[in-house]
Design a protein around this motif. Sequence first.
Motif, PDB file in Angstrom:
ATOM      1  N   ILE A  17       0.836  -1.203   0.000  1.00 49.59           N
ATOM      2  CA  ILE A  17       0.000   0.000   0.000  1.00 49.59           C
ATOM      3  C   ILE A  17       0.875   1.259   0.000  1.00 49.59           C
ATOM      4  CG2 ILE A  17      -1.599   1.365   1.413  1.00 49.59           C
ATOM      5  CD1 ILE A  17      -2.973  -0.922  -0.026  1.00 49.59           C
ATOM      6  N   VAL A  18       1.954   1.228   0.790  1.00 52.59           N
ATOM      7  CA  VAL A  18       2.869   2.376   0.860  1.00 52.59           C
ATOM      8  C   VAL A  18       3.591   2.567  -0.467  1.00 52.59           C
ATOM      9  CG1 VAL A  18       4.961   3.277   1.954  1.00 52.59           C
ATOM     10  CG2 VAL A  18       3.202   2.194   3.354  1.00 52.59           C
ATOM     11  N   GLU A  19       4.052   1.468  -1.043  1.00 43.88           N
ATOM     12  CA  GLU A  19       4.876   1.534  -2.249  1.00 43.88           C
ATOM     13  C   GLU A  19       4.053   1.783  -3.510  1.00 43.88           C
ATOM     14  OE1 GLU A  19       8.820  -0.836  -3.651  1.00 43.88           O
ATOM     15  OE2 GLU A  19       7.089  -2.078  -3.195  1.00 43.88           O
ATOM     16  N   ASP A  20       2.864   1.164  -3.603  1.00 42.47           N
ATOM     17  CA  ASP A  20       2.100   1.202  -4.853  1.00 42.47           C
ATOM     18  C   ASP A  20       0.763   1.935  -4.774  1.00 42.47           C
ATOM     19  OD1 ASP A  20       4.093  -0.450  -6.001  1.00 42.47           O
ATOM     20  OD2 ASP A  20       3.110  -2.228  -5.188  1.00 42.47           O
ATOM     21  N   GLY A  21       0.276   2.217  -3.617  1.00 40.68           N
ATOM     22  CA  GLY A  21      -1.047   2.827  -3.477  1.00 40.68           C
ATOM     23  C   GLY A  21      -1.899   1.966  -2.574  1.00 40.68           C
ATOM     24  N   PRO A  22      -3.118   2.304  -2.186  1.00 37.28           N
ATOM     25  CA  PRO A  22      -4.115   2.719  -3.164  1.00 37.28           C
ATOM     26  C   PRO A  22      -4.127   4.227  -3.415  1.00 37.28           C
ATOM     27  CG  PRO A  22      -5.156   2.582  -1.042  1.00 37.28           C
ATOM     28  CD  PRO A  22      -3.711   2.236  -0.831  1.00 37.28           C
ATOM     29  N   PHE A  23      -4.693   4.541  -4.547  1.00 37.29           N
ATOM     30  CA  PHE A  23      -5.042   5.915  -4.804  1.00 37.29           C
ATOM     31  C   PHE A  23      -6.481   6.072  -4.337  1.00 37.29           C
ATOM     32  CE2 PHE A  23      -1.773   4.671  -7.797  1.00 37.29           C
ATOM     33  CZ  PHE A  23      -0.842   5.668  -7.602  1.00 37.29           C
ATOM     34  N   VAL A  24      -6.765   7.150  -3.622  1.00 39.07           N
ATOM     35  CA  VAL A  24      -8.079   7.329  -3.009  1.00 39.07           C
ATOM     36  C   VAL A  24      -9.161   7.326  -4.088  1.00 39.07           C
ATOM     37  CG1 VAL A  24      -9.502   8.879  -1.613  1.00 39.07           C
ATOM     38  CG2 VAL A  24      -7.039   8.674  -1.160  1.00 39.07           C
ATOM     39  N   PRO A  25     -10.202   6.474  -3.935  1.00 37.25           N
ATOM     40  CA  PRO A  25     -11.275   6.412  -4.941  1.00 37.25           C
ATOM     41  C   PRO A  25     -11.913   7.776  -5.170  1.00 37.25           C
ATOM     42  CG  PRO A  25     -11.481   4.613  -3.358  1.00 37.25           C
ATOM     43  CD  PRO A  25     -10.430   5.546  -2.815  1.00 37.25           C
ATOM     44  N   GLN A  26     -12.067   8.132  -6.430  1.00 36.07           N
ATOM     45  CA  GLN A  26     -12.636   9.435  -6.768  1.00 36.07           C
ATOM     46  C   GLN A  26     -14.157   9.316  -6.901  1.00 36.07           C
ATOM     47  OE1 GLN A  26     -10.645  12.292  -6.893  1.00 36.07           O
ATOM     48  NE2 GLN A  26      -9.232  10.755  -6.039  1.00 36.07           N
ATOM     49  N   ARG A  27     -14.778   8.847  -5.823  1.00 35.61           N
ATOM     50  CA  ARG A  27     -16.241   8.749  -5.771  1.00 35.61           C
ATOM     51  C   ARG A  27     -16.632   8.743  -4.299  1.00 35.61           C
ATOM     52  NH1 ARG A  27     -14.158   4.100  -7.985  1.00 35.61           N
ATOM     53  NH2 ARG A  27     -14.282   2.191  -6.743  1.00 35.61           N
ATOM     54  N   SER A  28     -17.890   8.931  -4.023  1.00 30.61           N
ATOM     55  CA  SER A  28     -18.349   9.008  -2.636  1.00 30.61           C
ATOM     56  C   SER A  28     -18.174   7.664  -1.940  1.00 30.61           C
ATOM     57  CB  SER A  28     -19.817   9.416  -2.594  1.00 30.61           C
ATOM     58  OG  SER A  28     -20.636   8.395  -3.145  1.00 30.61           O
ATOM     59  N   LYS A  29     -18.071   7.699  -0.620  1.00 29.94           N
ATOM     60  CA  LYS A  29     -17.879   6.468   0.151  1.00 29.94           C
ATOM     61  C   LYS A  29     -19.022   5.477  -0.074  1.00 29.94           C
ATOM     62  CE  LYS A  29     -15.075   8.387   3.897  1.00 29.94           C
ATOM     63  NZ  LYS A  29     -14.987   8.627   5.366  1.00 29.94           N
ATOM     64  N   ALA A  30     -20.222   6.000  -0.305  1.00 26.85           N
ATOM     65  CA  ALA A  30     -21.382   5.130  -0.511  1.00 26.85           C
ATOM     66  C   ALA A  30     -21.217   4.266  -1.755  1.00 26.85           C
ATOM     67  CB  ALA A  30     -22.649   5.972  -0.624  1.00 26.85           C
ATOM     68  N   GLU A  31     -20.367   4.727  -2.660  1.00 31.08           N
ATOM     69  CA  GLU A  31     -20.159   3.995  -3.921  1.00 31.08           C
ATOM     70  C   GLU A  31     -18.923   3.104  -3.888  1.00 31.08           C
ATOM     71  OE1 GLU A  31     -21.860   6.894  -7.362  1.00 31.08           O
ATOM     72  OE2 GLU A  31     -20.077   7.640  -6.336  1.00 31.08           O
ATOM     73  N   TRP A  32     -18.199   3.092  -2.763  1.00 32.72           N
ATOM     74  CA  TRP A  32     -17.003   2.252  -2.671  1.00 32.72           C
ATOM     75  C   TRP A  32     -17.364   0.777  -2.714  1.00 32.72           C
ATOM     76  CZ3 TRP A  32     -13.414   4.508   1.754  1.00 32.72           C
ATOM     77  CH2 TRP A  32     -12.937   5.763   1.339  1.00 32.72           C
ATOM     78  N   SER A  33     -16.549   0.015  -3.399  1.00 36.52           N
ATOM     79  CA  SER A  33     -16.726  -1.440  -3.430  1.00 36.52           C
ATOM     80  C   SER A  33     -16.087  -2.043  -2.185  1.00 36.52           C
ATOM     81  CB  SER A  33     -16.061  -2.023  -4.678  1.00 36.52           C
ATOM     82  OG  SER A  33     -14.652  -1.842  -4.610  1.00 36.52           O
ATOM     83  N   ALA A  34     -16.313  -3.331  -1.976  1.00 36.50           N
ATOM     84  CA  ALA A  34     -15.696  -4.021  -0.830  1.00 36.50           C
ATOM     85  C   ALA A  34     -14.168  -3.973  -0.943  1.00 36.50           C
ATOM     86  CB  ALA A  34     -16.176  -5.468  -0.772  1.00 36.50           C
ATOM     87  N   ASP A  35     -13.668  -4.069  -2.181  1.00 41.20           N
ATOM     88  CA  ASP A  35     -12.220  -4.007  -2.405  1.00 41.20           C
ATOM     89  C   ASP A  35     -11.688  -2.608  -2.093  1.00 41.20           C
ATOM     90  OD1 ASP A  35      -9.735  -5.224  -3.397  1.00 41.20           O
ATOM     91  OD2 ASP A  35      -9.918  -3.767  -5.025  1.00 41.20           O
ATOM     92  N   ASP A  36     -12.451  -1.572  -2.468  1.00 40.81           N
ATOM     93  CA  ASP A  36     -12.059  -0.199  -2.150  1.00 40.81           C
ATOM     94  C   ASP A  36     -11.926  -0.020  -0.641  1.00 40.81           C
ATOM     95  OD1 ASP A  36     -11.974   0.703  -4.765  1.00 40.81           O
ATOM     96  OD2 ASP A  36     -14.064   1.365  -4.764  1.00 40.81           O
ATOM     97  N   ARG A  37     -12.914  -0.523   0.094  1.00 34.68           N
ATOM     98  CA  ARG A  37     -12.913  -0.369   1.546  1.00 34.68           C
ATOM     99  C   ARG A  37     -11.745  -1.123   2.196  1.00 34.68           C
ATOM    100  NH1 ARG A  37     -17.134   2.172   3.655  1.00 34.68           N
ATOM    101  NH2 ARG A  37     -18.897   2.612   2.284  1.00 34.68           N
TER     102      ARG A  37
END
Length: 208
Positions: free
Chosen positions: A37-57
């Motif tokens: 995560i530190v080396e490669d990301g994640p990059f913060v999802p550019q959508r509202s939290k309500a639209e985050w997938s389980a993988d995003d969370r």
Amino acid sequence: MVQSIDKPPFFDGTHYAHWKTKMKFFIKSRDYKLWDIVEDGPFVPQRSKAEWSADDRKKMELNCKALHILFCAFGPTINEKMSSCESAKEVWDKLEVTYEGTDEVKETKIGLFTLEYENFKMDPEENVEKMFDRFSTITNGLKGYGEAISKEKLVRKLIYSLLESWDSKRTAIIEAKNLKTLKLDELMGSLLTHQIMKKNKEDEKNRE
């Protein structure tokens, strides 16, 4: 002061290359996925939290854990500089630019460390401990910039950097040891023993 193994190595804005190496190992020891995560990301999802997938969370949960480790390593000044970052990768990248410099600066620093390494010799006024500390500072500096040197080359460099007065000891080590497998701490121990014996002989002569 002894650093707790449960706390991340503290960073006060100095000796960044040394801290960076220690922090890498600390994060990896906690959870290797955190280092990804530190080396490669994640990059913060550019959508509202309500639209985050389980993988995003899941990724953002790991991101928060990595951020927590990093910020626990900072004092107030560094904390303030990094406070606007939203991802662990953003913090890590900003630290590199701030304290390690651009690619051009890195190359300059690598060049300086390389020159120091190539010209390294034992100073007539220093003992084995001081020589080894100076050598470690140079090689750790190179390692911090991704220029690691093999253990065999480090051992050979140290042996051939000794003063002429150490010729007999150097010859004895080369003849008795396999330099391909000889460890730096073993070499250090052997040199320290020889240094103590030399000092004892000098003291005896002075007493006579």
